[in-house]
Design a protein around this motif. Structure first.
Motif, PDB file in Angstrom:
ATOM      1  N   LYS A   5       0.838  -1.185   0.000  1.00 51.86           N
ATOM      2  CA  LYS A   5       0.000   0.000   0.000  1.00 51.86           C
ATOM      3  C   LYS A   5       0.879   1.243   0.000  1.00 51.86           C
ATOM      4  N   ALA A  50      -7.048  16.162   8.008  1.00 49.27           N
ATOM      5  CA  ALA A  50      -7.148  14.699   7.962  1.00 49.27           C
ATOM      6  C   ALA A  50      -6.795  14.043   9.292  1.00 49.27           C
ATOM      7  N   PHE A  60       0.615   7.887   6.855  1.00 50.77           N
ATOM      8  CA  PHE A  60      -0.551   7.163   6.352  1.00 50.77           C
ATOM      9  C   PHE A  60      -0.076   5.932   5.602  1.00 50.77           C
ATOM     10  N   GLY A  62      -1.900   3.591   2.948  1.00 50.46           N
ATOM     11  CA  GLY A  62      -3.160   3.580   2.208  1.00 50.46           C
ATOM     12  C   GLY A  62      -4.028   4.709   2.753  1.00 50.46           C
ATOM     13  N   GLU A  63      -5.247   4.396   3.123  1.00 51.85           N
ATOM     14  CA  GLU A  63      -6.154   5.400   3.686  1.00 51.85           C
ATOM     15  C   GLU A  63      -6.091   5.448   5.212  1.00 51.85           C
ATOM     16  N   THR A  64      -5.276   4.586   5.814  1.00 50.97           N
ATOM     17  CA  THR A  64      -5.211   4.483   7.274  1.00 50.97           C
ATOM     18  C   THR A  64      -4.197   5.457   7.855  1.00 50.97           C
ATOM     19  N   HIS A  65      -4.668   6.295   8.801  1.00 55.78           N
ATOM     20  CA  HIS A  65      -3.770   7.214   9.495  1.00 55.78           C
ATOM     21  C   HIS A  65      -3.081   6.445  10.617  1.00 55.78           C
TER      22      HIS A  65
END
Length: 87
Positions: A5, A50, A60, A62-65
């Motif tokens: 990712k 964000a 981050f 992918g979309e995960t912080h």
């Protein structure tokens, strides 16, 4: 082998934790995209929106912080960072 990712790091030039985070990723053979918020105020605003945080690095996968350097290392110690990278 699965596709990694995308890793994004919001950073500044003089941040020691940003350097530590990048060195950790490099030691794992991982690639990342660095977004310098000290030179780009628009990206700084995006990061704060964000993450609700103003400190760097903000990482981050992918979309995960993930959070900052300490957060990433805690995930790594728990064996959860690597699984986050895989799809």
């Amino acid at each position: 082998m699965s596709q990694q990712k995308e890793i994004k790091i919001y950073s500044t030039l003089v941040c020691p934790y940003c350097v530590a985070a990048k060195n950790f990723l490099k030691s794992k053979g991982l690639a990342w995209t660095e977004i310098r918020i000290d030179t780009d105020p628009v990206e700084r605003e995006k990061m704060v929106a964000a993450t609700k945080r103003t400190s760097v690095p903000q990482i981050f996968v992918g979309e995960t912080h993930v959070g900052g350097y300490d957060d990433m290392m805690a995930l790594h110690r728990e064996g959860k960072f690597e699984s986050l990278l895989a799809d």
